[in-house]
Motif scaffolding. Structure first.
Motif, PDB file in Angstrom:
ATOM      1  N   PHE A 267      14.167   0.311  -3.621  1.00 47.48           N
ATOM      2  CA  PHE A 267      14.322   1.650  -3.392  1.00 47.48           C
ATOM      3  C   PHE A 267      15.256   2.047  -4.003  1.00 47.48           C
ATOM      4  CE2 PHE A 267      16.530   5.549  -1.451  1.00 47.48           C
ATOM      5  CZ  PHE A 267      15.363   5.779  -2.249  1.00 47.48           C
ATOM      6  N   ILE A 268      16.543   2.463  -3.965  1.00 45.66           N
ATOM      7  CA  ILE A 268      17.669   2.475  -4.442  1.00 45.66           C
ATOM      8  C   ILE A 268      17.580   2.185  -6.681  1.00 45.66           C
ATOM      9  CG2 ILE A 268      19.885   1.910  -5.407  1.00 45.66           C
ATOM     10  CD1 ILE A 268      19.706   1.769  -2.113  1.00 45.66           C
ATOM     11  N   ALA A 269      16.911   0.757  -6.971  1.00 44.10           N
ATOM     12  CA  ALA A 269      17.386   0.249  -8.423  1.00 44.10           C
ATOM     13  C   ALA A 269      15.981   1.514  -8.519  1.00 44.10           C
ATOM     14  CB  ALA A 269      16.783  -1.194  -8.269  1.00 44.10           C
ATOM     15  N   VAL A 270      14.931   1.241  -8.188  1.00 38.21           N
ATOM     16  CA  VAL A 270      13.834   1.961  -8.810  1.00 38.21           C
ATOM     17  C   VAL A 270      14.193   3.336  -8.759  1.00 38.21           C
ATOM     18  CG1 VAL A 270      11.315   2.982  -9.026  1.00 38.21           C
ATOM     19  CG2 VAL A 270      11.964   0.598  -7.890  1.00 38.21           C
ATOM     20  N   THR A 271      14.531   4.019  -7.942  1.00 39.96           N
ATOM     21  CA  THR A 271      15.298   5.299  -7.925  1.00 39.96           C
ATOM     22  C   THR A 271      15.925   5.544  -9.241  1.00 39.96           C
ATOM     23  OG1 THR A 271      14.667   5.982  -5.504  1.00 39.96           O
ATOM     24  CG2 THR A 271      16.058   7.476  -7.272  1.00 39.96           C
ATOM     25  N   MET A 272      17.213   5.160  -9.032  1.00 36.92           N
ATOM     26  CA  MET A 272      17.944   5.181 -10.017  1.00 36.92           C
ATOM     27  C   MET A 272      17.446   4.790 -11.460  1.00 36.92           C
ATOM     28  SD  MET A 272      21.236   3.206  -8.123  1.00 36.92           S
ATOM     29  CE  MET A 272      22.448   3.128  -9.990  1.00 36.92           C
ATOM     30  N   ASN A 273      16.676   4.090 -12.258  1.00 40.75           N
ATOM     31  CA  ASN A 273      16.297   3.703 -13.302  1.00 40.75           C
ATOM     32  C   ASN A 273      15.379   4.857 -13.678  1.00 40.75           C
ATOM     33  OD1 ASN A 273      13.390   2.487 -14.652  1.00 40.75           O
ATOM     34  ND2 ASN A 273      15.622   1.559 -14.952  1.00 40.75           N
ATOM     35  N   ALA A 274      14.714   5.732 -12.348  1.00 41.37           N
ATOM     36  CA  ALA A 274      13.527   7.014 -12.696  1.00 41.37           C
ATOM     37  C   ALA A 274      14.681   7.994 -12.990  1.00 41.37           C
ATOM     38  CB  ALA A 274      12.604   7.428 -11.818  1.00 41.37           C
ATOM     39  N   GLY A 275      15.763   8.443 -12.591  1.00 43.31           N
ATOM     40  CA  GLY A 275      16.785   9.352 -13.097  1.00 43.31           C
ATOM     41  C   GLY A 275      17.528   9.784 -12.088  1.00 43.31           C
ATOM     42  N   GLY A 276      17.040   9.198 -11.010  1.00 43.78           N
ATOM     43  CA  GLY A 276      17.602   9.886  -9.821  1.00 43.78           C
ATOM     44  C   GLY A 276      16.141  10.386  -8.838  1.00 43.78           C
ATOM     45  N   PHE A 277      16.818  11.071  -7.520  1.00 45.22           N
ATOM     46  CA  PHE A 277      16.029  11.636  -6.296  1.00 45.22           C
ATOM     47  C   PHE A 277      15.342  12.688  -6.716  1.00 45.22           C
ATOM     48  CE2 PHE A 277      14.658  14.080  -3.289  1.00 45.22           C
ATOM     49  CZ  PHE A 277      14.091  13.610  -2.162  1.00 45.22           C
ATOM     50  N   VAL A 278      16.639  13.805  -7.509  1.00 44.73           N
ATOM     51  CA  VAL A 278      16.305  15.147  -7.865  1.00 44.73           C
ATOM     52  C   VAL A 278      15.316  14.481  -8.978  1.00 44.73           C
ATOM     53  CG1 VAL A 278      17.317  16.786  -8.810  1.00 44.73           C
ATOM     54  CG2 VAL A 278      18.168  16.096  -6.906  1.00 44.73           C
ATOM     55  N   ALA A 279      15.670  14.508  -9.895  1.00 43.47           N
ATOM     56  CA  ALA A 279      14.908  14.238 -11.153  1.00 43.47           C
ATOM     57  C   ALA A 279      13.258  13.678 -10.375  1.00 43.47           C
ATOM     58  CB  ALA A 279      15.402  12.924 -11.956  1.00 43.47           C
ATOM     59  N   VAL A 280      12.913  12.528  -9.840  1.00 39.72           N
ATOM     60  CA  VAL A 280      11.604  11.874  -9.211  1.00 39.72           C
ATOM     61  C   VAL A 280      10.804  12.902  -8.995  1.00 39.72           C
ATOM     62  CG1 VAL A 280      10.822  10.535  -8.374  1.00 39.72           C
ATOM     63  CG2 VAL A 280      12.315   9.451  -9.122  1.00 39.72           C
TER      64      VAL A 280
ATOM     65  N   ALA B  14       8.751   7.321  -7.543  1.00 39.49           N
ATOM     66  CA  ALA B  14       9.803   6.836  -8.901  1.00 39.49           C
ATOM     67  C   ALA B  14       8.980   6.355  -9.633  1.00 39.49           C
ATOM     68  CB  ALA B  14      10.727   6.192  -8.211  1.00 39.49           C
ATOM     69  N   ALA B  15       8.023   5.618  -9.647  1.00 38.55           N
ATOM     70  CA  ALA B  15       6.652   4.509 -10.466  1.00 38.55           C
ATOM     71  C   ALA B  15       6.558   5.626 -11.029  1.00 38.55           C
ATOM     72  CB  ALA B  15       6.343   3.768  -9.730  1.00 38.55           C
ATOM     73  N   TYR B  16       5.663   6.585 -10.351  1.00 39.03           N
ATOM     74  CA  TYR B  16       5.295   7.521 -11.347  1.00 39.03           C
ATOM     75  C   TYR B  16       5.846   8.016 -12.235  1.00 39.03           C
ATOM     76  CZ  TYR B  16       1.980  11.758 -11.797  1.00 39.03           C
ATOM     77  OH  TYR B  16       1.293  12.599 -12.599  1.00 39.03           O
ATOM     78  N   LYS B  17       7.185   8.814 -12.138  1.00 41.93           N
ATOM     79  CA  LYS B  17       8.025   9.866 -12.970  1.00 41.93           C
ATOM     80  C   LYS B  17       8.277   7.760 -14.291  1.00 41.93           C
ATOM     81  CE  LYS B  17      12.361  11.180 -14.636  1.00 41.93           C
ATOM     82  NZ  LYS B  17      12.212  10.977 -15.331  1.00 41.93           N
TER      83      LYS B  17
ATOM     84  N   GLY C  90       0.975  -0.919   0.307  1.00 39.78           N
ATOM     85  CA  GLY C  90       0.683  -0.230  -0.058  1.00 39.78           C
ATOM     86  C   GLY C  90       0.649   1.549  -0.227  1.00 39.78           C
ATOM     87  N   TYR C  91       1.654   1.242   0.850  1.00 46.39           N
ATOM     88  CA  TYR C  91       2.658   2.771   0.958  1.00 46.39           C
ATOM     89  C   TYR C  91       3.092   2.789  -0.834  1.00 46.39           C
ATOM     90  CZ  TYR C  91       2.390   2.252   5.831  1.00 46.39           C
ATOM     91  OH  TYR C  91       2.002   2.674   6.936  1.00 46.39           O
ATOM     92  N   PRO C  92       3.977   1.966  -1.510  1.00 44.46           N
ATOM     93  CA  PRO C  92       4.063   2.742  -2.436  1.00 44.46           C
ATOM     94  C   PRO C  92       3.144   2.843  -3.727  1.00 44.46           C
ATOM     95  CG  PRO C  92       5.346   0.735  -2.474  1.00 44.46           C
ATOM     96  CD  PRO C  92       4.262   0.747  -1.529  1.00 44.46           C
ATOM     97  N   ALA C  93       1.446   2.462  -3.263  1.00 47.08           N
ATOM     98  CA  ALA C  93       0.614   3.152  -4.004  1.00 47.08           C
ATOM     99  C   ALA C  93      -0.027   3.846  -3.401  1.00 47.08           C
ATOM    100  CB  ALA C  93      -0.535   1.963  -3.725  1.00 47.08           C
ATOM    101  N   LEU C  94      -0.008   4.684  -2.392  1.00 50.75           N
ATOM    102  CA  LEU C  94       0.170   6.262  -1.515  1.00 50.75           C
ATOM    103  C   LEU C  94       0.912   7.032  -1.756  1.00 50.75           C
ATOM    104  CD1 LEU C  94      -0.728   5.426   2.403  1.00 50.75           C
ATOM    105  CD2 LEU C  94      -2.362   5.753   0.055  1.00 50.75           C
ATOM    106  N   GLY C  95       2.243   7.034  -2.178  1.00 46.07           N
ATOM    107  CA  GLY C  95       2.940   7.552  -3.130  1.00 46.07           C
ATOM    108  C   GLY C  95       2.924   7.987  -4.459  1.00 46.07           C
ATOM    109  N   TYR C  96       2.629   6.839  -4.773  1.00 43.35           N
ATOM    110  CA  TYR C  96       1.963   7.247  -6.774  1.00 43.35           C
ATOM    111  C   TYR C  96       1.282   7.556  -6.792  1.00 43.35           C
ATOM    112  CZ  TYR C  96       1.431   5.326 -11.140  1.00 43.35           C
ATOM    113  OH  TYR C  96       0.933   5.426 -12.708  1.00 43.35           O
ATOM    114  N   LEU C  97       0.311   8.191  -5.677  1.00 39.25           N
ATOM    115  CA  LEU C  97      -1.278   8.790  -6.115  1.00 39.25           C
ATOM    116  C   LEU C  97      -0.964  10.047  -5.890  1.00 39.25           C
ATOM    117  CD1 LEU C  97      -3.612   4.935  -5.446  1.00 39.25           C
ATOM    118  CD2 LEU C  97      -2.949   6.430  -7.602  1.00 39.25           C
TER     119      LEU C  97
END
Length: 472
Positions: free
Chosen positions: A191-204, A278-281, A58-65
């Protein structure tokens, strides 16, 4: 490969659970682990139990929404439990009680209503959370293999019920350590893998909508305040954490273990929400099922053998929470209802240990049947657990701070009964429920007022018969 790794995880849990069961020699070790737990063990036991399947899904879904405003939901429980540990933790530990009802009856005198009402009210909420873990296990296995969710429910139930029945809290806490390692490593790696795949924390963060960037969110301050009050009041009496506190080797260790465990819980919860952001990005157009973000990226971003370990983290969240809720429910109902009320304390320790194992099995299997056959009942459990437990807080705090036991037990019984009725009225009446977001706050306020009246009345009564010092 994924299934093979997860089977290994199941076998490892069974091995640790049954090995640690050898340390369970009596009823106190079954319910409190002989009060020998150290800080490190308690930290793992606390956050592994706190982060359940609903959180990992649920928490990733909350972050996404919702973006950063989702942290209100994520951080409310850790903050409340830390406050509990800091304010009343030491006094609770020093009284050397087994349950919350034990504490109340020790201060105000033995009374079947003071003993049974709190235990049943708290257990209702815990049983609903236990049933939710069954459903999550079935859903996870269905996602991975396409198998009938019922098969997953049965596998999960057989796993954690077996070692909980045999070993009690000792097995629950030591398996929590194993599960906590899987959980923490899995969440942080994804968390690290998805954030890097999305271009990094700042990009997200740059890619998020403006509404996602505000901590207050679009709902408004009043709504958030009502949420924190409702969430906090319903979590304060969560017996799982009181039980962990009581299992420590000393008060300082218990308080420190709970606080550090809650800090880890909060950090991992934030990491899960950031996975959703990051999934939203990566996919702003929308995902078919945001609750599957953690599982989906575990499979797509890692080799299958690594993904097996990370999905093991999801199962770890389910198993640790389920086993904790099961053992806590057994302690409440087995100790307070069966041993103290029905058997009136006349039971040898050997017989009581056997009884507790049977009660654990009955609760585990019974809750499974409810989750499978009558899922609508779970809604009643959840509903009751939310508004029946807050009225216990004034009673509990009175028992903690009223060291001479001055307040008449009749005020405590009245506060629980009357506030429960008030809670029902506010929950059921369509015109009243929106006023304070349900019955939680009115029920708590009613209980608090009655206890305060009892304290004022007792100040004029010097011959109070419930004095704890007189009893001792």
């Amino acid at each position: 490969m994924i299934i093979a790794i997860m089977i290994f995880f199941i076998v490892a849990n069974l091995a640790v659970g049954f090995w640690s069961a050898k340390k369970t020699k009596n009823s106190e070790s079954y319910m409190l682990g002989d009060r020998k737990m150290g800080t490190g063990v308690l930290v793992f036991a606390t956050f592994a139990t706190s982060i359940g399947a609903g959180d990992v899904l649920g928490y990733p879904a909350l972050g996404y929404l919702q973006g950063w405003s989702s942290l209100h939901f994520i951080l409310a429980m850790p903050v409340v439990i830390i406050i509990m540990a800091l304010t009343v933790g030491r006094r609770y530990y020093e009284l050397k009680v087994t349950t919350i009802s034990d504490l109340i009856c020790k201060v105000y005198g033995e009374n079947k209503y003071l003993r049974v009402i709190p235990s049943i009210c708290i257990s209702l909420g815990m049983l609903s959370w236990l049933a939710a873990q069954y459903s999550a296990f079935g859903k996870t296995l269905n996602l991975l293999t396409g198998a009938d969710p019922l098969i997953g429910m049965l596998i999960g139930a057989a796993l954690f019920i077996s070692y909980t029945v045999v070993g009690g809290l000792v097995s629950v806490i030591l398996t929590d350590v194993l599960q906590g390692v899987f959980l923490a490593v899995g969440i942080l790696a994804v968390f690290i893998a998805v954030t890097m795949n999305a271009g990094g924390f700042v990009a997200v963060q740059t890619a998020l909508p403006e509404s996602y960037m505000t901590f207050m969110g679009p709902v408004g301050t009043i709504t958030i305040l009502m949420f924190w009050l409702n969430k906090g009041l319903s979590r304060f009496t969560n017996f799982t954490y009181w039980q962990r506190l009581g299992s420590a080797k000393d008060a300082k260790t218990g308080i420190r273990g709970i606080i550090l465990g809650m800090i880890v819980t909060g950090l991992l919860g934030v990491a899960l929400a950031l996975i959703g952001m990051a999934a939203y990005k990566i996919n702003p157009a929308g995902m078919a099922d945001p609750e599957m973000i953690f599982a989906e990226y575990s499979v797509t971003l890692f080799p299958k053998w690594v993904a097996g370990f990370f999905l093991g983290a999801l199962w770890a969240a389910i198993l640790s929470s389920a086993a904790g809720f099961l053992n806590s429910s057994t302690t409440l109902l087995g100790h307070d209802l069966w041993f103290k009320v029905i058997k009136k304390g006349k039971r040898s320790d050997t017989a009581l240990l056997k009884d507790l194992r049977i009660i654990t099995l009955v609760i585990g299997v019974g809750t499974l049947l409810i989750a499978w056959l009558v899922p609508s009942v779970l809604g009643l459990f959840i509903w009751a657990g939310v508004w029946l437990t807050p009225p216990l807080i004034p009673v509990l705090c009175a028992a903690i701070f009223d060291r001479k036991g001055r307040i008449s037990k009749n005020f405590h019984i009245a506060s629980m009964v009357i506030s429960g009725i008030v809670g029902v009225i506010f929950e059921m009446a369509p015109s009243l429920k929106p006023l304070l977001s349900g019955g939680t706050i009115p029920a708590f306020t009613t209980s608090l007022v009655i206890i305060l009246i009892g304290a004022i009345v007792s100040s004029f009564n010097k011959n109070h018969p419930n004095n704890i010092n007189t009893q001792q």
